[in-house]
Design an enzyme around this catalytic site. Structure first.
Site, short mmCIF file in Angstrom:
data_model
loop_
_atom_site.label_atom_id
_atom_site.label_comp_id
_atom_site.label_asym_id
_atom_site.label_seq_id
_atom_site.Cartn_x
_atom_site.Cartn_y
_atom_site.Cartn_z
N SER A 154 63.90 -40.20 38.14
CA SER A 154 63.24 -39.60 36.97
C SER A 154 62.94 -38.11 37.13
O SER A 154 63.17 -37.34 36.19
CB SER A 154 61.96 -40.38 36.63
OG SER A 154 62.32 -41.68 36.26
N THR A 168 55.86 -46.85 37.23
CA THR A 168 56.84 -47.75 37.85
C THR A 168 56.12 -48.79 38.70
O THR A 168 54.89 -48.86 38.72
CB THR A 168 57.90 -46.93 38.62
OG1 THR A 168 58.93 -47.82 39.04
CG2 THR A 168 57.34 -46.20 39.84
N LYS A 216 53.11 -51.38 36.62
CA LYS A 216 53.53 -51.39 35.21
C LYS A 216 52.66 -52.32 34.35
O LYS A 216 52.51 -52.10 33.16
CB LYS A 216 54.99 -51.84 35.10
CG LYS A 216 56.00 -50.76 35.43
CD LYS A 216 57.39 -51.32 35.31
CE LYS A 216 58.38 -50.22 34.99
NZ LYS A 216 59.74 -50.70 34.77
N ASP A 235 62.20 -49.56 28.60
CA ASP A 235 63.27 -50.16 29.41
C ASP A 235 64.25 -50.98 28.56
O ASP A 235 65.47 -50.79 28.65
CB ASP A 235 62.68 -51.06 30.51
CG ASP A 235 62.10 -50.25 31.67
OD1 ASP A 235 62.59 -49.13 31.91
OD2 ASP A 235 61.17 -50.75 32.34
N GLY A 285 68.00 -63.94 35.79
CA GLY A 285 66.84 -63.21 36.29
C GLY A 285 65.73 -63.28 35.27
O GLY A 285 65.99 -63.36 34.06
N ALA A 286 64.49 -63.29 35.76
CA ALA A 286 63.34 -63.36 34.85
C ALA A 286 62.20 -62.50 35.38
O ALA A 286 61.02 -62.82 35.20
CB ALA A 286 62.90 -64.81 34.67
N TYR A 337 72.13 -50.19 39.07
CA TYR A 337 72.87 -48.94 38.85
C TYR A 337 73.23 -48.24 40.16
O TYR A 337 73.78 -47.14 40.13
CB TYR A 337 72.06 -48.00 37.94
CG TYR A 337 70.68 -47.70 38.45
CD1 TYR A 337 70.45 -46.68 39.36
CD2 TYR A 337 69.59 -48.47 38.03
CE1 TYR A 337 69.18 -46.42 39.84
CE2 TYR A 337 68.32 -48.23 38.51
CZ TYR A 337 68.12 -47.21 39.41
OH TYR A 337 66.87 -46.96 39.89
N GLY A 354 74.57 -50.22 34.81
CA GLY A 354 73.12 -49.97 34.69
C GLY A 354 72.74 -48.51 34.48
O GLY A 354 71.59 -48.21 34.18
P1 NAP Z 1 61.93 -58.33 39.89
O1 NAP Z 1 60.79 -58.25 38.95
O2 NAP Z 1 61.70 -58.38 41.35
O3 NAP Z 1 62.81 -59.63 39.48
C1 NAP Z 1 63.96 -59.98 40.18
C2 NAP Z 1 64.60 -61.20 39.54
O4 NAP Z 1 65.83 -61.46 40.22
C3 NAP Z 1 63.76 -62.46 39.65
O5 NAP Z 1 63.91 -63.22 38.48
C4 NAP Z 1 64.38 -63.19 40.84
O6 NAP Z 1 64.33 -64.60 40.75
C5 NAP Z 1 65.83 -62.79 40.72
N1 NAP Z 1 66.49 -62.79 42.02
C6 NAP Z 1 66.16 -62.05 43.11
N2 NAP Z 1 66.98 -62.33 44.14
C7 NAP Z 1 67.84 -63.28 43.69
C8 NAP Z 1 68.92 -64.01 44.28
N3 NAP Z 1 69.27 -63.79 45.55
N4 NAP Z 1 69.58 -64.92 43.52
C9 NAP Z 1 69.22 -65.14 42.25
N5 NAP Z 1 68.19 -64.50 41.63
C10 NAP Z 1 67.53 -63.58 42.34
O7 NAP Z 1 62.94 -57.11 39.67
P2 NAP Z 1 63.19 -56.30 38.31
O8 NAP Z 1 62.25 -55.18 38.21
O9 NAP Z 1 63.27 -57.28 37.20
O10 NAP Z 1 64.62 -55.65 38.61
C11 NAP Z 1 65.80 -56.43 38.69
C12 NAP Z 1 67.00 -55.51 38.90
O11 NAP Z 1 67.18 -54.66 37.76
C13 NAP Z 1 66.83 -54.56 40.10
O12 NAP Z 1 68.05 -54.50 40.80
C14 NAP Z 1 66.55 -53.21 39.48
O13 NAP Z 1 67.07 -52.13 40.24
C15 NAP Z 1 67.31 -53.32 38.16
N6 NAP Z 1 66.72 -52.47 37.12
C16 NAP Z 1 67.51 -51.54 36.53
C17 NAP Z 1 66.99 -50.74 35.54
C18 NAP Z 1 67.89 -49.73 34.88
O14 NAP Z 1 67.36 -48.84 34.21
N7 NAP Z 1 69.19 -49.83 35.00
C19 NAP Z 1 65.64 -50.87 35.17
C20 NAP Z 1 64.85 -51.83 35.79
C21 NAP Z 1 65.40 -52.64 36.79
P3 NAP Z 1 63.00 -65.47 41.13
O15 NAP Z 1 62.05 -65.24 39.98
O16 NAP Z 1 63.49 -66.86 41.18
O17 NAP Z 1 62.49 -64.92 42.43
#
Ligand code: NAP
Length: 289
Positions: free
Chosen positions: A24, A69, A73, A109, A133-134, A233, A254
């Site tokens: 950012s 972040t 958040k 987002d 993912g959730a 990303y 991403g």
């Molecule tokens: P988070 O809150 O930690 O959530 C991660 C999710 O992924 C959870 O639902 C988790 O499942 C699941 N997960 C983790 N490891 C896994 C595995 N080995 N197999 C299957 N599911 C798995 O993370 P977040 O903030 O949502 O971010 C998720 C991803 O999005 C990250 O890589 C982040 O860099 C990316 N992101 C990108 C942007 C963008 O602007 N492009 C913005 C935000 C995030 P459980 O609930 O079962 O643990």
């Protein structure tokens, strides 16, 4: 960095922990410089323990606004005076605007994700989305998709309760959107993808220590006319995206989401459109360093 910081320069910031890896500052300072706007963007390490002080500091220093972040958040909500509709529904904020000492929270987002599809010529209305993912990112994306009036959302997650929570919010607030959840299971996933329009990876698989992994390993799960998008990303082309390319799918990386969530925040603070090409170039170069 802005070359001309003066006594009039206004502060915009990022709070969270850790913040040193964030793109950012690079994005926003590139945009301020390009548009010759008298702002400077700085990142501050603020976590749950010093959150109240951190928010007070941004107010005291009369920051025009700030990004928020992980891990604050959600916990920042009680310190804000007002929330936008999407921030209220998502229950998390990534952007705050200081309006004469009153703090209004937004969540850009999910908006950024939708815009990343739009810029590739894809309109989301009445389409079926399958998410894996959730976590926080999936929540923002799913709720924004519901706001935009998609037809159906299916959320797969290892911990199904987390997917059910998102599902519940959508069911209560968007009666025209069909929404369901499933535990992460290959056979169910394959079945849901048969008539889906867009697949979204909202897990960290494909990034960092999981770079060699993908939520879908078998290209036979995919069809040529399926849009495959990844929120990860770094790297820009994840393993999932490469698998989708071999199948001839349309792909959305991403980078678009990160850029556009920033562009919406930039507009909220400055009233100006972010100069996308300059910022895209800066962050793609920044990522490769
Ligand atoms: P988070 O809150 O930690 O959530 C991660 C999710 O992924 C959870 O639902 C988790 O499942 C699941 N997960 C983790 N490891 C896994 C595995 N080995 N197999 C299957 N599911 C798995 O993370 P977040 O903030 O949502 O971010 C998720 C991803 O999005 C990250 O890589 C982040 O860099 C990316 N992101 C990108 C942007 C963008 O602007 N492009 C913005 C935000 C995030 P459980 O609930 O079962 O643990």
């Amino acid at each position: 960095m802005n070359q001309s910081i003066t006594g009039n320069t206004r502060l915009i910031g990022l709070i969270g922990s850790p913040v040193t890896h964030s793109l950012s500052p690079l994005m926003h300072n590139t945009a301020f410089k390009k548009l010759e706007l008298d702002y400077a963007y700085l990142a501050f390490d603020v976590d749950t323990e010093n959150l109240e002080d951190g928010v007070k500091a941004m107010k005291t220093l009369n920051a025009s606004g700030f990004n928020v972040t992980m891990p604050i958040k959600e916990s920042i909500l009680p310190y804000l005076d007002e929330l936008s509709r999407e921030a209220k529904l998502i229950g998390a904020v990534n952007t705050v605007k200081n309006i004469n000492g009153r703090l209004k929270g937004y969540n850009t987002d999910g908006m950024g994700y939708v815009k990343s599809l739009n810029e590739e010529g894809f309109e989301v209305g009445k389409k079926k989305f399958v998410l894996v993912g959730a976590g926080g990112a999936a929540r923002s994306v799913a709720i924004q998709l519901a706001i935009e009036g998609v037809r159906e959302i299916v959320i797969f997650n290892r911990d199904r309760d987390k997917a059910d929570e998102i599902c519940q919010i959508i069911r209560e607030n968007f009666h025209d959107v069909e929404v369901k959840t499933s535990e992460l299971n290959d056979e169910f996933l394959r079945r849901e993808l048969i008539n889906a329009d867009v697949f979204v990876n909202c897990t960290p698989l494909g990034m960092g220590p999981h770079e060699e992994k993908s939520v879908i390993e078998d290209p036979e799960f995919l069809r040529e006319d399926l849009v495959v998008s990844d929120l990860v990303y770094h790297p820009i082309k994840t393993r999932l995206i490469k698998i989708a390319e071999t199948k001839g799918c349309e792909i959305v990386t991403g980078i678009g989401m990160i850029l556009w969530q920033g562009a919406y925040a930039f507009k909220i603070w400055t009233g100006e459109e972010m100069p996308m090409e300059a910022v895209r170039k800066a962050i793609v170069t920044g990522r490769q360093r």
